[in-house]
Scaffold this active site. Structure first.
Site, short mmCIF file in Angstrom:
data_model
loop_
_atom_site.label_atom_id
_atom_site.label_comp_id
_atom_site.label_asym_id
_atom_site.label_seq_id
_atom_site.Cartn_x
_atom_site.Cartn_y
_atom_site.Cartn_z
N LYS A 1 -2.33 -1.80 4.23
CA LYS A 1 -0.88 -1.74 4.49
C LYS A 1 -0.26 -3.11 4.16
O LYS A 1 -0.73 -3.78 3.26
CB LYS A 1 -0.61 -1.29 5.93
N SER B 1 -6.74 6.29 13.12
CA SER B 1 -7.51 5.69 14.21
C SER B 1 -9.02 5.89 14.07
O SER B 1 -9.73 6.07 15.06
CB SER B 1 -7.03 6.22 15.57
N ASN C 1 -7.12 0.94 3.92
CA ASN C 1 -5.69 0.78 3.62
C ASN C 1 -5.18 -0.41 4.41
O ASN C 1 -4.99 -0.31 5.62
CB ASN C 1 -4.96 2.08 4.01
N HIS D 1 1.62 8.24 1.47
CA HIS D 1 1.27 7.89 2.85
C HIS D 1 2.46 8.20 3.76
O HIS D 1 3.61 8.05 3.37
CB HIS D 1 0.91 6.40 2.93
N GLU E 1 -4.02 12.84 7.30
CA GLU E 1 -3.74 11.83 8.33
C GLU E 1 -2.63 12.34 9.25
O GLU E 1 -1.45 12.25 8.91
CB GLU E 1 -3.28 10.53 7.67
N GLY F 1 -2.67 4.53 13.84
CA GLY F 1 -2.40 3.29 14.56
C GLY F 1 -2.19 3.47 16.05
O GLY F 1 -1.73 2.55 16.73
N GLU G 1 3.76 6.66 6.08
CA GLU G 1 4.70 5.54 6.28
C GLU G 1 5.69 5.46 5.12
O GLU G 1 6.85 5.08 5.31
CB GLU G 1 3.92 4.24 6.47
#
Ligand code: PGA
Length: 255
Positions: free
Chosen positions: A14, A217, A12, A101, A171, A177, A103
């Site tokens: 992003k 991660s 991904n 996702h 996730e 991250g 985010e």
């Protein structure tokens, strides 16, 4: 029932990657092509601009490497300024798309119902839907992680989901991250709970066959441990997917 879905490793990107980064994708495709022992599906989900650039240039992305989008609108077309439809992604060469996702759930307030609609849009366009779920740190510390995530499964995975049309990505928000990862025991517990819920909701075949990826991660250093965990069928990789060598080091756990 014996359970052996083909593993799936997806990158991904992003909101990262100019056209000058396309060679990283080509490197992954080439390596996958010359590694006949690769026993996994490998995908990269770059920004939609790069999907367009790759398709426009007619670049041969070798080796059966799958390209994917990072989000899609629920509608096929229309007055939705700034959005991209699943059909457009497919037209630009995508074969899968990430939906829900964390985010997007956080930045755009996406609800489970909207995410389910996007997953149905992905199926309509012939794309594999990668549906993301995951708890926040507060939810985990409150002991609610499994309840939150299985609730997201209930709300975000549409009726009729099958192992052929749908992949789940677990996730934990706090692991994305940050360099932090759950313990192997926590990953196994959550993946087991997701699999049980998939079986209850979509039937035994879907429950056993649907791939459940871990994301958050994942790095070359921890990939073997995480991917060897019970009920983990692959990874959704963010930061470490931007460089072909790092991404391949993760994917070669299955080579
Ligand atoms: P990360 O991101 O690997 O950089 O933690 C994973 C993701 O958000 O898909």
């Amino acid at each position: 029932m014996e359970r052996k879905p083909r593993p799936f490793v997806a990158g991904n990107w992003k909101m990262n990657g100019l056209r000058s980064a396309i060679h990283e994708i080509e490197t992954v495709g080439t390596r996958v092509a010359v590694t006949p022992t690769f026993a996994a599906d490998i995908a990269i989900c770059p920004p939609a601009t790069l999907l367009g650039a790759i398709a426009g240039a007619g670049l041969p992305i070798a080796g059966g490497l799958m390209l994917g989008g990072q989000d899609c609108h629920a509608e096929a077309k229309g007055a939705h300024t700034g959005d991209v439809s699943a059909e457009m992604l497919r037209d630009a060469g995508a074969r899968c798309v990430i939906v829900g996702h964390s985010e997007r759930r956080a930045d755009h307030g996406e609800t489970d119902a909207e995410i389910a609609a996007k997953a149905r849009a992905a199926w309509r366009a012939g794309l594999l839907a990668i549906i993301c779920v995951g708890e926040t740190l507060e939810e985990r510390e409150a002991g609610r992680a499994v309840e939150v995530v299985t609730g997201q499964i209930d709300g975000s995975v549409p009726d009729g989901a099958t192992a052929e049309t749908t992949v789940i990505a677990y996730e934990p928000v706090w692991a994305i991250g940050t360099g932090k990862t759950p313990t192997v025991a926590d990953i196994a517990e959550m993946h087991g709970a997701i699999r049980a819920r998939l079986g209850d909701s979509f039937g035994a075949a879907a429950g056993a066959g649907m791939r459940i990826l871990y994301g958050g991660s994942v790095k070359p250093e921890n990939a073997r441990l995480i991917l060897g965990t019970a009920d983990v069928d692959g990874a959704l990789v963010g930061g470490a997917s931007l460089k072909a060598d790092d991404f391949l080091a993760i994917a070669t756990v299955y080579a």
